[in-house]
Structures are given as C-alpha cells and as structure tokens.
Design an enzyme around this catalytic site. Sequence first.
Site, PDB file in Angstrom:
ATOM      1  N   SER A 237       0.824  -1.203   0.000  1.00 47.82           N
ATOM      2  CA  SER A 237       0.000   0.000   0.000  1.00 47.82           C
ATOM      3  C   SER A 237       0.858   1.253   0.000  1.00 47.82           C
ATOM      4  CB  SER A 237      -0.917   0.027   1.232  1.00 47.82           C
ATOM      5  OG  SER A 237      -1.862  -1.016   1.193  1.00 47.82           O
ATOM      6  N   SER A 275      -3.319  -3.883  -3.112  1.00 46.75           N
ATOM      7  CA  SER A 275      -2.626  -2.675  -2.675  1.00 46.75           C
ATOM      8  C   SER A 275      -3.618  -1.536  -2.468  1.00 46.75           C
ATOM      9  CB  SER A 275      -1.574  -2.267  -3.716  1.00 46.75           C
ATOM     10  OG  SER A 275      -0.787  -1.196  -3.256  1.00 46.75           O
ATOM     11  N   ASP A 277      -3.790   2.051  -2.645  1.00 44.81           N
ATOM     12  CA  ASP A 277      -3.068   3.206  -3.190  1.00 44.81           C
ATOM     13  C   ASP A 277      -4.029   4.396  -3.211  1.00 44.81           C
ATOM     14  OD1 ASP A 277      -0.976   1.400  -3.655  1.00 44.81           O
ATOM     15  OD2 ASP A 277      -1.788   0.877  -5.614  1.00 44.81           O
TER      16      ASP A 277
END
Length: 348
Positions: A237, A275, A277
């Site tokens: 992340s 992830s 983001d």
Amino acid sequence: MKIRQRGVTIGNLPVGQKNCITDVAGVKVGHTTLEHEFGEEKYACTGVTAILPHDDNLFHHKVVAASYILNGFGKTTGLVQVDELGVIEAPIMLTNTFGVPAVTQGALMYMLKANPDIGVSTGTINIVVGECNDGRLNSIRELPVEPKHAVEAIQNAKMEAAEEGAVGAGKGMICFGYKGGIGSSSRVVYDTSSDTAYTIGCMVLSNFGQKEEFQAERYKATEENSVPAYPTPADGSIIIVLATDAPLGSNQLKRVAKRCGIGLGRTGSHFSNGSGDIVIAFSTAHKIPHVSEISVETRYMLRDDHAVMNDLFQAASEATEEAIINSLSQAVTTKGRQGETVYAYPFD
C-alpha cells in the site's frame, strides 16, 4: 539523506526551500515512533504520523479537500465525507492497518478537547486516517498503537522539514523489498500571468512493491548483492498526502491528485490487486468557517484551462515520485518482530 543529496534530480520543476510538504505555508507534520519489546516475543515497530493543514483551529476553519483512489484495498476512515462535502476539518492521520481505530479515537479525543461545542451545540466531526500494513516487522495483532500516540503525534507537529524514513507511521514499512516509510518532496510553479508562485507538497507512507519492480536505473542506484531484499509480495500500500496553496476547488484537487499515480508508476508500481493506493489532497488557499450567517460564499479559483493547471499536474507527479524515493533514501536498516530485518536500500 534525501535522494538529491546523492546527486539524483527527479523532474524539471524547482523544489521548495525544505523540499518537504511543509513548504506549503502553515502545514505541520508530527510523528510518534514506537520501537520496543513488550510481552513474550512481541515487538512494536510502528507509529503514527499527523499532518495538519494549518496551525489554526481545523474544525472551525476547514480547508478544501478531495481524495482519489488508485486501488481501493485499504481501511481508511473519513474519505466518504471528504468527497461529499469537499473539506477536511481535522488532522490527517497515518498509521498501521490495525491502528486505525485507536488513531481515530485519539485524534477525535484531541479535537473534542479543543472544541467543546462538537456534538453539543454543533454537529459531529470527520476524522481522516490512512493506513498501510506493517505486520512483517510489527506485532500488529497485539495493537501496540494507542489513542495517546495519535495525540502525541498531533502535539509534536511542526512547520520545520519533517523527519523521513523509518519514523512515525513509516517505522515498520517496506518498499520494493527494502526499508520504506515516510518520504516527502515539494515543487514550485509560477503563474506568469499574475506573477504568483504556488507550492505543491507531497508526503507518502510507502509500503509496496517487489525488488524486481523497482526502476533503479532511474535513480542511478546500483544494488549490491551483499544487501538482501526482503521477499515481500507485490501487494502492499501507499498513502499519498498532497498539499498546495494554489486556489483549487474540490474537483480540481481530485484532478491534481490523479497525477500522483504517474509518479507512483514511474518508480515501478502497477497498483497491485491487494494494494491500497490512496491520495488525500487539500488546499490551504481558503479557510472555510464552520459557522457563518451568510448564505453565499465567494471564493476565487484557478481556471481549469489556464496553463498553470498543467504545471500543477506536473508538480504532483514529480513530487510524488521524489517523495517515494526519499522514503527509501532516508530510511535506515530496521529490526522488528521475531528477529526480522529489513535493510536500507544500498544507494551508495
């Protein structure tokens, strides 16, 4: 040291005096870092970072804000209201995944103490918290982050150049298989039509990517075999916090925030399936009063079709890329739970 001190220049735009998010006037950053053993074979390698848009009362003087989700595998708080109303009214907090409830409580406690009217004579407050998973170095299941650590991070906030690397929320983070964490950078753009300079500052919490994905050649980095990379999965992340003093509306901030993904991609990320983001952006150009007797507000904004908007897009992408590389360049080799060690990237 920052990547520029290693002789690497990223992008073409000039950087601010501190090359930090705190180059945006009034922005403050504070950390609380936890690094200690507790209990049997348990280790705290984590922390909290607070980003304050200005040093006034944030609830009574809100700032224009927006968020943009590059990939939504994250456990943030507060972004639904940010995107609905277009404002931020509390410190932006960063921590580890399981620390979100405690940090939310701590930031809430701090804001309630500073604002006795909240929940009594006026409405409630929206706390914004972003997270990354530091469970490889930190005994995350033991919940070492407590509400008091969030309060301490807010109280530690200063306008000076912020500490970077393995500090605060970045203490236990891993980026491209090496030590990551907190990184920051800034850019200055000029509007020649009004002879005005605008600053964009970026701070990241980096915790993503495999060694093989890192675009090392872009940063004149030669990896030594004697310094092993941690075998992290591609998923991870990054939280990107973008600040500016340019007069932008919420939709314009979202457009600028989208360009942070360009800087992230240049480092080697492809926004993996697992992830988180996430970009959180705000402008300090206007302070919006919580209470007003007038029914109409007047604000000035940049035109979307003005050339300076393209410069802001470029600034966001450059500052994000450099902030990520600074998180690697500033980090130090760190030991965590069960004897795990993550090494600093061997730039030298």
